[in-house]
Design a protein around this motif. Structure first.
Motif, PDB file in Angstrom:
ATOM      1  N   SER A 114       0.844  -1.195   0.000  1.00  0.00           N
ATOM      2  CA  SER A 114       0.000   0.000   0.000  1.00  0.00           C
ATOM      3  C   SER A 114       0.876   1.241   0.000  1.00  0.00           C
ATOM      4  CB  SER A 114      -0.918   0.026   1.222  1.00  0.00           C
ATOM      5  OG  SER A 114      -0.153   0.071   2.418  1.00  0.00           O
ATOM      6  N   GLU A 115       0.263   2.370  -0.294  1.00  0.00           N
ATOM      7  CA  GLU A 115       0.971   3.640  -0.257  1.00  0.00           C
ATOM      8  C   GLU A 115       1.279   4.041   1.186  1.00  0.00           C
ATOM      9  OE1 GLU A 115      -1.951   3.839  -3.772  1.00  0.00           O
ATOM     10  OE2 GLU A 115      -1.997   3.172  -1.671  1.00  0.00           O
ATOM     11  N   ILE A 116       2.316   4.838   1.366  1.00  0.00           N
ATOM     12  CA  ILE A 116       2.565   5.486   2.648  1.00  0.00           C
ATOM     13  C   ILE A 116       1.361   6.361   2.974  1.00  0.00           C
ATOM     14  CG2 ILE A 116       4.015   7.188   3.837  1.00  0.00           C
ATOM     15  CD1 ILE A 116       6.321   6.231   1.980  1.00  0.00           C
ATOM     16  N   ASP A 117       0.934   6.345   4.217  1.00  0.00           N
ATOM     17  CA  ASP A 117      -0.240   7.148   4.594  1.00  0.00           C
ATOM     18  C   ASP A 117       0.024   8.636   4.348  1.00  0.00           C
ATOM     19  OD1 ASP A 117       1.593   6.850   6.943  1.00  0.00           O
ATOM     20  OD2 ASP A 117       0.174   8.251   7.834  1.00  0.00           O
ATOM     21  N   ASP A 118      -0.975   9.305   3.837  1.00  0.00           N
ATOM     22  CA  ASP A 118      -0.924  10.750   3.559  1.00  0.00           C
ATOM     23  C   ASP A 118       0.222  11.112   2.618  1.00  0.00           C
ATOM     24  OD1 ASP A 118      -2.182  13.193   3.779  1.00  0.00           O
ATOM     25  OD2 ASP A 118      -0.989  13.854   5.501  1.00  0.00           O
ATOM     26  N   TRP A 119       0.506  10.224   1.664  1.00  0.00           N
ATOM     27  CA  TRP A 119       1.557  10.468   0.668  1.00  0.00           C
ATOM     28  C   TRP A 119       1.028  10.026  -0.682  1.00  0.00           C
ATOM     29  CZ3 TRP A 119       5.019  13.801   0.638  1.00  0.00           C
ATOM     30  CH2 TRP A 119       6.166  13.726  -0.176  1.00  0.00           C
ATOM     31  N   SER A 120       1.473  10.664  -1.763  1.00  0.00           N
ATOM     32  CA  SER A 120       0.855  10.389  -3.063  1.00  0.00           C
ATOM     33  C   SER A 120       1.782  10.748  -4.209  1.00  0.00           C
ATOM     34  CB  SER A 120      -0.436  11.207  -3.200  1.00  0.00           C
ATOM     35  OG  SER A 120      -0.142  12.603  -3.254  1.00  0.00           O
ATOM     36  N   VAL A 121       1.422  10.246  -5.390  1.00  0.00           N
ATOM     37  CA  VAL A 121       2.126  10.632  -6.616  1.00  0.00           C
ATOM     38  C   VAL A 121       2.059  12.139  -6.801  1.00  0.00           C
ATOM     39  CG1 VAL A 121       2.110  10.457  -9.137  1.00  0.00           C
ATOM     40  CG2 VAL A 121       1.764   8.403  -7.736  1.00  0.00           C
ATOM     41  N   GLY A 122       0.898  12.725  -6.560  1.00  0.00           N
ATOM     42  CA  GLY A 122       0.735  14.163  -6.727  1.00  0.00           C
ATOM     43  C   GLY A 122       1.670  14.957  -5.837  1.00  0.00           C
ATOM     44  N   LYS A 123       1.845  14.516  -4.598  1.00  0.00           N
ATOM     45  CA  LYS A 123       2.745  15.229  -3.689  1.00  0.00           C
ATOM     46  C   LYS A 123       4.195  15.101  -4.149  1.00  0.00           C
ATOM     47  CE  LYS A 123       0.047  15.313   0.579  1.00  0.00           C
ATOM     48  NZ  LYS A 123       0.021  15.009   2.035  1.00  0.00           N
ATOM     49  N   ILE A 124       4.562  13.914  -4.639  1.00  0.00           N
ATOM     50  CA  ILE A 124       5.928  13.714  -5.128  1.00  0.00           C
ATOM     51  C   ILE A 124       6.202  14.637  -6.315  1.00  0.00           C
ATOM     52  CG2 ILE A 124       7.484  12.061  -6.246  1.00  0.00           C
ATOM     53  CD1 ILE A 124       6.127   9.879  -4.522  1.00  0.00           C
ATOM     54  N   LYS A 125       5.250  14.733  -7.215  1.00  0.00           N
ATOM     55  CA  LYS A 125       5.403  15.630  -8.366  1.00  0.00           C
ATOM     56  C   LYS A 125       5.472  17.086  -7.912  1.00  0.00           C
ATOM     57  CE  LYS A 125       5.132  16.924 -12.775  1.00  0.00           C
ATOM     58  NZ  LYS A 125       6.116  16.565 -13.818  1.00  0.00           N
ATOM     59  N   ARG A 126       4.600  17.454  -6.987  1.00  0.00           N
ATOM     60  CA  ARG A 126       4.514  18.859  -6.564  1.00  0.00           C
ATOM     61  C   ARG A 126       5.777  19.305  -5.841  1.00  0.00           C
ATOM     62  NH1 ARG A 126       1.422  21.186  -2.201  1.00  0.00           N
ATOM     63  NH2 ARG A 126       0.460  19.168  -1.805  1.00  0.00           N
ATOM     64  N   MET A 127       6.442  18.392  -5.109  1.00  0.00           N
ATOM     65  CA  MET A 127       7.645  18.784  -4.381  1.00  0.00           C
ATOM     66  C   MET A 127       8.883  18.811  -5.273  1.00  0.00           C
ATOM     67  SD  MET A 127       8.940  15.456  -2.198  1.00  0.00           S
ATOM     68  CE  MET A 127      10.492  16.263  -1.893  1.00  0.00           C
ATOM     69  N   GLY A 128       8.740  18.407  -6.553  1.00  0.00           N
ATOM     70  CA  GLY A 128       9.857  18.477  -7.479  1.00  0.00           C
ATOM     71  C   GLY A 128      10.515  17.141  -7.771  1.00  0.00           C
ATOM     72  N   GLY A 129       9.867  16.044  -7.403  1.00  0.00           N
ATOM     73  CA  GLY A 129      10.432  14.733  -7.675  1.00  0.00           C
ATOM     74  C   GLY A 129      10.583  14.462  -9.161  1.00  0.00           C
ATOM     75  N   ASP A 130      11.593  13.687  -9.502  1.00  0.00           N
ATOM     76  CA  ASP A 130      11.842  13.328 -10.901  1.00  0.00           C
ATOM     77  C   ASP A 130      11.288  11.956 -11.260  1.00  0.00           C
ATOM     78  OD1 ASP A 130      13.434  15.666 -11.722  1.00  0.00           O
ATOM     79  OD2 ASP A 130      14.844  14.924 -10.212  1.00  0.00           O
TER      80      ASP A 130
END
Length: 348
Positions: A114-130
């Motif tokens: 499962s995903e980490i709680d309160d974490w998402s693809v959208g958050k990774i993209k928004r914080m600048g993840g590659d």
């Protein structure tokens, strides 16, 4: 946008992520410090069963700072490495961020991810993840219930990565079920694993529905004691690369340094584009903890030279990601090199 086959030109966001994760030649030399149990375990043991956040975060930051100069990208987690080490992260390196929780539900007939709680693809993209990294436990003989859940988890992630136009880096690991003689819950390679389980798992997720952009794969044979030059082993790696059908890199799964180097020899012979490894690189140095000065010295004296050795092997034998046949040999081609680009590029 929805998940589409990894073929033809990459979308701009995915291509940019690939370029930031690799070197100028298109090779991946990536270091993982997102591991949680392998680092938290020894720290918890030294602190009466609970791993203090600051102690784990301090170790991860030291690993990141020591190893990122020799890496093209770093794989970090949102629990410790990112919030504690952000100031020291080299923004010239690619940033891969973990999505999956290190905790999983064991059934004896498979493991639910499962995903980490309160974490998402959208958050990774928004914080600048590659790139978004997901590890899923899988093998073809798990229960139907677990198999469907794991496949849904991966497909959901692929769809979201396509929507946010960010690369999906997918890691597969086989694991014991209750009928196996070998039982472990650790993030380590099964010494009794079957090559068929590894290959069938790669094949299961190679379809376009899952939206995988890069596979992070384990050796199809146990890495411990592996030596180079075995034609039968090379044939298994060749088949794994064929089934992946897109750029792929090798994980170390806690293999020893010599063993992992031999694994890379086979992988590069089969068309792999690099590595994304952690414990093979830094575990020996981490063994000097809790003396942080000694651990940092070990990273400089042992881990960095080992990475330089791996990087030289990668330069000599790995296949640039953009030369992969899935892109027609030109993964650097732009999606729509015309004045219509702004119209044809999909919205989220």
């Amino acid at each position: 946008m929805t998940a589409t086959p990894t073929s033809g030109p990459l979308t701009p966001g995915k291509q940019l992520g690939f370029r930031r994760m690799s070197d100028d030649a298109g090779l991946f030399k990536m270091t993982a410090v997102d591991q949680r149990p392998p680092i938290k375990g020894p720290i918890a043991e030294a602190h009466g069963g609970e791993a203090p956040w600051d102690k784990v975060a301090e170790v991860k930051t030291a690993l990141m700072e020591a190893l990122q100069p020799t890496s093209t990208a770093m794989l970090l987690d949102p629990h410790y490495a990112i919030p504690h080490g952000w100031r020291g992260f080299d923004v010239r390196k690619g940033l891969i961020v973990t999505l999956e929780d290190s905790l999983f539900r064991e059934t004896g007939q498979g493991r639910f991810s499962s995903e980490i709680d309160d974490w998402s693809v959208g958050k990774i993209k928004r914080m600048g993840g590659d790139a978004v990294k997901v590890l899923a436990w899988y093998r073809p003989d798990i229960s139907e219930e677990v198999r469907r859940a794991q496949e849904d988890f991966v497909k959901r992630t692929g769809d979201l990565c396509a929507r946010h136009d960010i690369p999906f880096l997918f890691e597969l690991l086989v694991h014991p079920i209750e009928s196996d003689t070998e039982q472990t819950s650790e993030y380590t390679e099964m010494a009794t694993k079957h090559a068929d389980h590894v290959l069938a798992s790669v094949e299961a997720f190679a379809g376009a529905d899952y939206g995988v952009d890069v596979f992070k794969l384990e050796s199809p044979v146990p890495a411990k004691g592996i030596t180079a030059g075995d034609g039968d082993i090379q044939a298994l790696f060749d088949e794994m690369g064929r089934l992946a059908g897109r750029p792929w890199v090798m994980l170390s799964a806690g293999a020893g340094k010599a063993d992992f180097r031999s694994v890379l020899e086979y992988a590069y012979g089969a068309g792999a584009s690099g590595y994304l490894a952690g414990r093979a690189i830094w575990l020996d140095a981490f063994g000097r903890w809790p003396d942080m000065d000694a651990m940092r010295a070990g990273l400089v004296e042992d881990s960095v030279p080992y990475m330089q050795e791996l990087n030289a092997l990668t330069d000599a034998r790995a296949t640039p990601w953009h030369a992969h046949e899935v892109y027609g040999g030109d993964g650097l081609a732009f999606l729509d090199p015309t004045a219509d680009f702004r119209h044809t590029y999909g919205d989220m």
